[in-house]
Design a protein around this motif. Structure first.
Motif, PDB file in Angstrom:
ATOM      1  N   ALA A   1     -46.193  -6.287   0.485  1.00 21.02           N
ATOM      2  CA  ALA A   1     -46.566  -7.131  -0.659  1.00 21.02           C
ATOM      3  C   ALA A   1     -45.402  -7.950  -1.184  1.00 21.02           C
ATOM      4  N   ASP A   2     -44.182  -7.354  -1.224  1.00 15.70           N
ATOM      5  CA  ASP A   2     -43.055  -8.061  -1.823  1.00 15.70           C
ATOM      6  C   ASP A   2     -41.959  -8.432  -0.825  1.00 15.70           C
ATOM      7  N   GLY A   3     -42.242  -8.341   0.466  1.00 14.95           N
ATOM      8  CA  GLY A   3     -41.221  -8.694   1.448  1.00 14.95           C
ATOM      9  C   GLY A   3     -41.607  -8.295   2.853  1.00 14.95           C
ATOM     10  N   LEU A   4     -40.679  -7.643   3.534  1.00 13.42           N
ATOM     11  CA  LEU A   4     -40.889  -7.205   4.908  1.00 13.42           C
ATOM     12  C   LEU A   4     -40.438  -5.759   5.059  1.00 13.42           C
ATOM     13  N   ARG A   5     -41.072  -5.050   5.957  1.00 11.17           N
ATOM     14  CA  ARG A   5     -40.590  -3.731   6.365  1.00 11.17           C
ATOM     15  C   ARG A   5     -40.024  -3.866   7.775  1.00 11.17           C
TER      16      ARG A   5
ATOM     17  N   ASP B   1     -37.299  -1.338   3.605  1.00 12.85           N
ATOM     18  CA  ASP B   1     -37.984  -2.498   3.054  1.00 12.85           C
ATOM     19  C   ASP B   1     -36.962  -3.557   2.661  1.00 12.85           C
ATOM     20  N   ILE B   2     -37.295  -4.819   2.905  1.00 12.53           N
ATOM     21  CA  ILE B   2     -36.425  -5.948   2.596  1.00 12.53           C
ATOM     22  C   ILE B   2     -37.177  -6.860   1.630  1.00 12.53           C
ATOM     23  N   VAL B   3     -36.575  -7.107   0.471  1.00 17.37           N
ATOM     24  CA  VAL B   3     -37.259  -7.862  -0.579  1.00 17.37           C
ATOM     25  C   VAL B   3     -36.372  -9.031  -1.015  1.00 17.37           C
TER      26      VAL B   3
ATOM     27  N   PRO C   1     -43.509 -11.918   1.607  1.00 18.28           N
ATOM     28  CA  PRO C   1     -43.078 -12.039   2.997  1.00 18.28           C
ATOM     29  C   PRO C   1     -42.286 -13.328   3.223  1.00 18.28           C
ATOM     30  N   PHE C   2     -41.311 -13.291   4.119  1.00 21.00           N
ATOM     31  CA  PHE C   2     -40.437 -14.435   4.362  1.00 21.00           C
ATOM     32  C   PHE C   2     -39.970 -14.419   5.804  1.00 21.00           C
TER      33      PHE C   2
END
Length: 282
Positions: free
Chosen positions: A200-204, A248-250, A256-257
């Motif tokens: 939801a707020d980035g990438l895993r 997780d990367i935010v 997502p980016f």
């Protein structure tokens, strides 16, 4: 294990710790007291002036000395710490850039959280690029670090020194340069493969790292060049000769980016040693 839940908890904890630091002792308060000790009793920093190299760059160092029981932090300190920040300048503008080298740090665990840094003394080597033809250089600056015992305090330490045209290699700087993480080839590591999954707020990211076991309690740190992108403490486990780390990367604007896999840096710690690896494939 719910990585998203862990990430949210760690982000809130990190923000809370940072706010607590700022509220406890503002960095400029060099006379702050803790258990009857001033900041000067707890930590000092010395600029090791070093030597000019044949290519015109200058190798210097920061010698940080801490009172017994205190620690400070590595470039990626974990959610329970704050990274060092260095500001340097010269009167004549001779300083063009500074690259800081990082000796292998320690992994600390306290109150259910992990931090990474140094206890006692540490020398941080500095490779400085100077303008062409620079002579002796008068250097001034400021080092902002977090120091911790039972509590954590952000402090600001003044720096000054003269960088000589010549000089001789310094044994303390040389030892710190030698105390570095192993490379992929030195550690016998293979090509890392990463699986990226939008959240939801980035990438895993799930990284599969072919690497011989480094020792008990292996710990992994994942970094990106942009310090504004938050990365959770990875959850790591072994699958034979492969170390699998998930985090997780935010980004600052949550969502997502696009991620350049080649820019990811992985550092694996165990038994007082480390190995540093860069980039992964899909």
């Amino acid at each position: 294990m719910d990585i998203s839940a862990i990430s949210r908890r760690f982000r809130k904890a990190a923000f809370g710790v940072t706010a607590a630091f700022a509220a406890l002792v503002p960095p400029q308060m060099a006379t702050a007291q803790y258990n009857g000790l001033s900041v000067e009793d707890i930590v000092t920093v010395e600029l090791i002036e070093g030597w000019r190299r044949e290519d015109g760059t200058h190798m210097a160092g920061l010698h940080i000395q801490l009172a017994a029981g205190w620690k400070t932090y590595w470039r990626s300190p974990g959610d329970a710490g704050i990274p060092p920040r260095l500001q340097l300048s010269t009167r004549g503008g001779e300083l063009e850039s500074v690259a800081m080298h990082w000796p292998t740090p320690e992994v600390f665990h306290a109150n259910g959280m992990r931090s990474i840094g140094y206890s006692s003394d540490v020398v941080l080597p500095l490779r400085m690029t100077l303008s062409e033809g620079a002579g002796e250089v008068r250097l001034t600056g400021e080092l902002e670090i977090g120091i911790c015992e039972d509590i954590c305090i952000p402090v600001s330490l003044d720096l000054s020194g003269l960088l000589p045209v010549g000089g001789r290699p310094n044994s303390r700087i040389a030892a710190a340069l030698a105390d570095r993480p192993s490379t992929a080839s030195e550690a016998g590591a293979g090509q890392i493969h990463c699986r990226l999954t939008p959240i939801a707020d980035g990438l895993r990211v799930e990284a599969s790292i072919p690497l011989p076991r480094r020792g008990q309690n292996e710990a992994v740190v994942i970094e990106l060049p942009d310090p504004g992108i938050w990365i959770s403490e990875p959850v790591a486990h072994r699958s034979g000769g492969t170390l699998v780390a998930t985090a997780d990367i935010v980004p600052p604007v949550a969502g997502p980016f696009a991620l350049d896999r080649s820019s990811l840096r992985f550092t694996v710690f165990a038994a007082g040693r480390a190995v540093e690896l860069t980039g992964c494939r899909g």
